[in-house]
Scaffold this motif. Structure first.
Motif, PDB file in Angstrom:
ATOM      1  N   SER A   1       0.799  -1.222   0.000  1.00  0.00           N
ATOM      2  CA  SER A   1       0.000   0.000   0.000  1.00  0.00           C
ATOM      3  C   SER A   1       0.836   1.279   0.000  1.00  0.00           C
ATOM      4  CB  SER A   1      -0.934   0.012   1.219  1.00  0.00           C
ATOM      5  OG  SER A   1      -0.184  -0.099   2.419  1.00  0.00           O
ATOM      6  N   VAL A   2       2.145   1.161  -0.130  1.00  0.00           N
ATOM      7  CA  VAL A   2       2.968   2.367  -0.181  1.00  0.00           C
ATOM      8  C   VAL A   2       2.600   3.168  -1.424  1.00  0.00           C
ATOM      9  CG1 VAL A   2       4.822   1.126  -1.376  1.00  0.00           C
ATOM     10  CG2 VAL A   2       5.318   3.268  -0.210  1.00  0.00           C
ATOM     11  N   TYR A   3       2.449   4.485  -1.278  1.00  0.00           N
ATOM     12  CA  TYR A   3       2.105   5.294  -2.440  1.00  0.00           C
ATOM     13  C   TYR A   3       2.910   6.576  -2.529  1.00  0.00           C
ATOM     14  CZ  TYR A   3      -0.681   8.303   0.678  1.00  0.00           C
ATOM     15  OH  TYR A   3      -1.091   9.144   1.680  1.00  0.00           O
ATOM     16  N   CYS A   4       3.705   6.904  -1.498  1.00  0.00           N
ATOM     17  CA  CYS A   4       4.402   8.178  -1.541  1.00  0.00           C
ATOM     18  C   CYS A   4       5.623   8.149  -0.635  1.00  0.00           C
ATOM     19  CB  CYS A   4       3.441   9.298  -1.116  1.00  0.00           C
ATOM     20  SG  CYS A   4       4.224  10.888  -0.819  1.00  0.00           S
ATOM     21  N   MET A   5       6.680   8.828  -1.057  1.00  0.00           N
ATOM     22  CA  MET A   5       7.841   9.066  -0.213  1.00  0.00           C
ATOM     23  C   MET A   5       8.360  10.466  -0.500  1.00  0.00           C
ATOM     24  SD  MET A   5      11.434   6.989   0.262  1.00  0.00           S
ATOM     25  CE  MET A   5      12.206   7.637  -1.219  1.00  0.00           C
ATOM     26  N   ARG A   6       8.595  11.226   0.552  1.00  0.00           N
ATOM     27  CA  ARG A   6       9.097  12.590   0.410  1.00  0.00           C
ATOM     28  C   ARG A   6      10.553  12.669   0.833  1.00  0.00           C
ATOM     29  NH1 ARG A   6       5.468  16.771  -0.210  1.00  0.00           N
ATOM     30  NH2 ARG A   6       3.254  16.250   0.040  1.00  0.00           N
ATOM     31  N   THR A   7      11.308  13.456   0.092  1.00  0.00           N
ATOM     32  CA  THR A   7      12.641  13.855   0.513  1.00  0.00           C
ATOM     33  C   THR A   7      12.672  15.387   0.499  1.00  0.00           C
ATOM     34  OG1 THR A   7      13.576  13.898  -1.728  1.00  0.00           O
ATOM     35  CG2 THR A   7      13.598  11.786  -0.561  1.00  0.00           C
ATOM     36  N   GLN A   8      13.815  15.948   0.838  1.00  0.00           N
ATOM     37  CA  GLN A   8      13.913  17.406   0.851  1.00  0.00           C
ATOM     38  C   GLN A   8      13.662  17.993  -0.535  1.00  0.00           C
ATOM     39  OE1 GLN A   8      17.808  19.017   1.591  1.00  0.00           O
ATOM     40  NE2 GLN A   8      17.024  21.014   2.227  1.00  0.00           N
ATOM     41  N   LYS A   9      14.126  17.302  -1.586  1.00  0.00           N
ATOM     42  CA  LYS A   9      14.101  17.868  -2.927  1.00  0.00           C
ATOM     43  C   LYS A   9      13.100  17.204  -3.864  1.00  0.00           C
ATOM     44  CE  LYS A   9      19.012  19.147  -2.740  1.00  0.00           C
ATOM     45  NZ  LYS A   9      20.317  19.025  -3.425  1.00  0.00           N
ATOM     46  N   THR A  10      12.516  16.075  -3.469  1.00  0.00           N
ATOM     47  CA  THR A  10      11.645  15.355  -4.406  1.00  0.00           C
ATOM     48  C   THR A  10      10.400  14.819  -3.715  1.00  0.00           C
ATOM     49  OG1 THR A  10      12.716  13.202  -4.042  1.00  0.00           O
ATOM     50  CG2 THR A  10      13.614  14.622  -5.788  1.00  0.00           C
ATOM     51  N   LEU A  11       9.396  14.551  -4.538  1.00  0.00           N
ATOM     52  CA  LEU A  11       8.211  13.803  -4.135  1.00  0.00           C
ATOM     53  C   LEU A  11       8.144  12.586  -5.041  1.00  0.00           C
ATOM     54  CD1 LEU A  11       5.505  13.500  -2.590  1.00  0.00           C
ATOM     55  CD2 LEU A  11       4.439  14.841  -4.424  1.00  0.00           C
TER      56      LEU A  11
ATOM     57  N   LEU B   1       6.156   9.099  -6.126  1.00  0.00           N
ATOM     58  CA  LEU B   1       4.846   8.458  -6.094  1.00  0.00           C
ATOM     59  C   LEU B   1       4.930   7.044  -6.635  1.00  0.00           C
ATOM     60  CD1 LEU B   1       2.932  10.614  -5.016  1.00  0.00           C
ATOM     61  CD2 LEU B   1       4.414  11.686  -6.715  1.00  0.00           C
ATOM     62  N   PHE B   2       4.243   6.111  -5.962  1.00  0.00           N
ATOM     63  CA  PHE B   2       4.202   4.711  -6.361  1.00  0.00           C
ATOM     64  C   PHE B   2       2.768   4.327  -6.726  1.00  0.00           C
ATOM     65  CE2 PHE B   2       7.503   5.402  -3.288  1.00  0.00           C
ATOM     66  CZ  PHE B   2       8.574   4.600  -3.646  1.00  0.00           C
ATOM     67  N   TYR B   3       2.636   3.456  -7.730  1.00  0.00           N
ATOM     68  CA  TYR B   3       1.320   2.932  -8.075  1.00  0.00           C
ATOM     69  C   TYR B   3       1.482   1.555  -8.712  1.00  0.00           C
ATOM     70  CZ  TYR B   3      -3.271   2.487 -10.287  1.00  0.00           C
ATOM     71  OH  TYR B   3      -4.508   2.030 -10.687  1.00  0.00           O
TER      72      TYR B   3
ATOM     73  N   MET C   1       6.587   7.866 -10.396  1.00  0.00           N
ATOM     74  CA  MET C   1       6.754   9.238 -10.861  1.00  0.00           C
ATOM     75  C   MET C   1       7.500  10.030  -9.799  1.00  0.00           C
ATOM     76  SD  MET C   1       3.924  11.912 -12.394  1.00  0.00           S
ATOM     77  CE  MET C   1       2.949  12.069 -10.890  1.00  0.00           C
ATOM     78  N   ILE C   2       8.569  10.684 -10.186  1.00  0.00           N
ATOM     79  CA  ILE C   2       9.392  11.477  -9.274  1.00  0.00           C
ATOM     80  C   ILE C   2       9.325  12.932  -9.718  1.00  0.00           C
ATOM     81  CG2 ILE C   2      11.684  11.834  -8.291  1.00  0.00           C
ATOM     82  CD1 ILE C   2      12.329   8.937  -8.888  1.00  0.00           C
ATOM     83  N   LEU C   3       8.953  13.808  -8.781  1.00  0.00           N
ATOM     84  CA  LEU C   3       8.815  15.227  -9.059  1.00  0.00           C
ATOM     85  C   LEU C   3       9.869  16.026  -8.309  1.00  0.00           C
ATOM     86  CD1 LEU C   3       4.959  15.453  -8.577  1.00  0.00           C
ATOM     87  CD2 LEU C   3       6.154  15.360 -10.762  1.00  0.00           C
ATOM     88  N   ASN C   4      10.429  17.021  -8.965  1.00  0.00           N
ATOM     89  CA  ASN C   4      11.301  17.968  -8.282  1.00  0.00           C
ATOM     90  C   ASN C   4      10.451  18.945  -7.485  1.00  0.00           C
ATOM     91  OD1 ASN C   4      13.873  17.102  -9.113  1.00  0.00           O
ATOM     92  ND2 ASN C   4      13.628  18.102 -11.088  1.00  0.00           N
ATOM     93  N   ALA C   5      10.788  19.123  -6.226  1.00  0.00           N
ATOM     94  CA  ALA C   5      10.020  20.028  -5.379  1.00  0.00           C
ATOM     95  C   ALA C   5      10.249  21.477  -5.797  1.00  0.00           C
ATOM     96  CB  ALA C   5      10.421  19.842  -3.916  1.00  0.00           C
ATOM     97  N   PRO C   6       9.250  22.334  -5.619  1.00  0.00           N
ATOM     98  CA  PRO C   6       9.467  23.764  -5.896  1.00  0.00           C
ATOM     99  C   PRO C   6      10.573  24.309  -4.990  1.00  0.00           C
ATOM    100  CG  PRO C   6       7.129  23.288  -5.559  1.00  0.00           C
ATOM    101  CD  PRO C   6       7.881  22.061  -5.150  1.00  0.00           C
TER     102      PRO C   6
END
Length: 490
Positions: free
Chosen positions: A72-82, A84-86, A96-101
């Motif tokens: 059921s893992v769906y998300c992990m945050r770091t200082q610079k990224t978000l 997402l797991f599916y 999907m890996i996003l660069n944080a603002p």
């Protein structure tokens, strides 16, 4: 990849960093880890980097499984990224890996970067990730359906080619900076009609399906707002995204929005009768080939050809089960049948909406009238008060947060932190019939009033300095005027 930058504020906006799909079933032995990769973006990354990314994802999933009964893992945050797991299908994972603002700031005569990962709402972007799977399924079927071949090697190669062909284009269309609560709800804006007009549309649809037995389902849109649908809500949203995000923008504005119809079917009929947007390929370069779509019901997907026909601001999507029925004679007969009637219906709807343009008898009518141009609208109210209404039962939304804009060109009219607060308020009561009311005030003088009941949720957003009593009274006026029937028992 290049991140979008706001030079005026010296900030970097949220951006897609990586997107990949893998299957741990393949490449399980040492030295064959590359066989797990089904798709990876950006493709120019080194193979070793791709393998390490997938290995890290597998490790995170296995670690979290020790604390949960399922994957059921769906998300992990770091200082610079978000991140997402599916897991859309057995053994298949999407990532999907996003660069944080971020923003460059100065302190004690030295510059530093401040990352705002909290601005990227995990539920919003997980729904964006899930929608990327639904879009692939709509046009290509499930991942398992695409494992076609005489042996496992051929099956995997076929799937990889399908994924590469679809996602290499789809990833480029993702507008991660504009995602918000509408992506969570996966809802569509409906167009309300009076009883006579709605029955006329309903009768028109029934006549089409009875006259042309090859046509199994229909969708009717006016000004990109839904009037009628015979498709399940989940696939309907994906079809709507395709129409408003890809097909309509590629067509000329005059053709789609009701101007002169220069792309008329070349059979000698009156030019006013409209044209195919997706239909006979011999019509010309402007007409697209009818796409193959997979419509799923109760876990079973059926294959259709989707014809798209437009006259004035009315658009019909027609789903044909037997593709052999799509002959030139069929297109000519269909055009002669629906062209004049669709033109008349679309013209009458536009005329009635123009007459009702100044009326605000309901929240839906207010939104619709504004979207087609209400010259008498109170500009100050539009800027300081916004509203949203969601109905989970039919995936409907209405409101003024995206007022006067096509949904595929969404532009946020309120700050991201307020939108994220709306996300949190919506999620806590989503998928329930509970009745509740919440009033929230932020430090930036935004007020949010939320009411929920029977899977319906409504938000009113104020941006002004006021007391709790004043806000409650103004909100009650809006609810009493626009949503009295929905919230009468609270």
């Amino acid at each position: 990849m290049t991140e979008p930058v706001d030079d005026a504020n010296n900030t970097k906006l949220i951006a897609l960093k990586k997107f990949f799909i893998f299957n741990s079933k393949y490449g399980s032995t040492e030295g064959e880890e590359k066989n797990k990769i089904m798709f990876y973006h950006p493709s120019e990354n080194e193979l070793d980097t791709k393998i390490k990314d997938i290995g890290l994802c597998e490790a995170i999933v296995k670690f979290t499984n020790t604390f949960t009964a399922d994957e059921s893992v769906y998300c992990m945050r770091t200082q610079k990224t978000l991140q997402l797991f599916y897991k859309p299908e057995h053994d298949f994972w999407m990532m999907m890996i996003l660069n944080a603002p971020s923003e460059r700031k100065t302190r004690d005569d030295s510059e530093y970067t401040e990352y705002r990962c909290e601005d990227a709402h995990e539920i919003v972007y997980r729904e964006v990730l899930k929608q990327s799977y639904y879009m692939f399924r709509l046009f290509s079927g499930t991942f398992m359906d695409n494992l076609v071949g005489d042996n496992e090697t051929q099956q995997v190669e076929h799937l990889i080619n399908k994924l590469s062909k679809f996602y290499s284009k789809y990833v480029a269309t993702l507008k991660t900076r504009n995602c918000d609560i509408l992506d969570i709800c996966r809802s569509i804006q409906y167009l309300p009609l009076n009883k006579f007009q709605f029955l006329r549309v309903h009768n028109f649809i029934q006549m089409i399906e009875s006259t042309f037995v090859a046509i199994k389902h229909c969708i009717f849109l006016f000004n990109e707002q839904l009037v009628w649908s015979g498709i399940n809500p989940s696939d309907l949203y994906s079809i709507y995204e395709y129409l408003t995000g890809l097909l309509f923008p590629k067509c000329s504005a005059d053709d789609v929005r009701g101007g002169s119809l220069t792309r008329n079917y070349s059979n000698g009929l009156d030019a006013q009768y409209g044209a195919y947007l997706a239909g006979p390929t011999h019509q010309g370069d402007n007409c697209k080939k009818p796409p193959t779509v997979y419509i799923c019901n109760n876990g079973e997907c059926q294959v259709y050809k989707m014809i798209v026909y437009n006259a004035l601001s009315g658009t019909l999507c027609l789903f044909v089960k037997d593709k052999s029925a799509l002959t030139n004679d069929f297109y000519e007969e269909l055009h002669a049948f629906i062209g004049p009637q669709l033109t008349n219906i679309a013209s009458d709807i536009a005329e009635n909406l123009t007459k009702d343009n100044g009326k605000t008898s309901s929240l839906i009518c207010t939104s619709t009238s504004s979207s087609i141009g209400n010259a008498n609208a109170d500009e100050s109210t539009t800027q300081t008060t916004k509203y949203l209404f969601f109905n989970e039962l039919n995936f409907q939304h209405n409101g003024s947060v995206h007022l006067n804009q096509k949904l595929y060109k969404k532009k946020r009219s309120i700050p991201r932190e307020i939108m994220n607060l709306l996300n949190d308020l919506y999620i806590q009561d989503a998928n329930t019939s509970n009745s509740s009311e919440i009033i929230v005030k932020t430090l930036s003088d935004y007020w949010i009033v939320k009411r929920s009941t029977n899977w319906r949720h409504s938000f009113v957003i104020f941006n002004k300095n006021a007391t709790l009593l004043d806000i409650a009274e103004e909100a009650n006026k809006i609810f009493d005027t626009h949503l009295n029937d929905v919230f009468s028992h609270i």
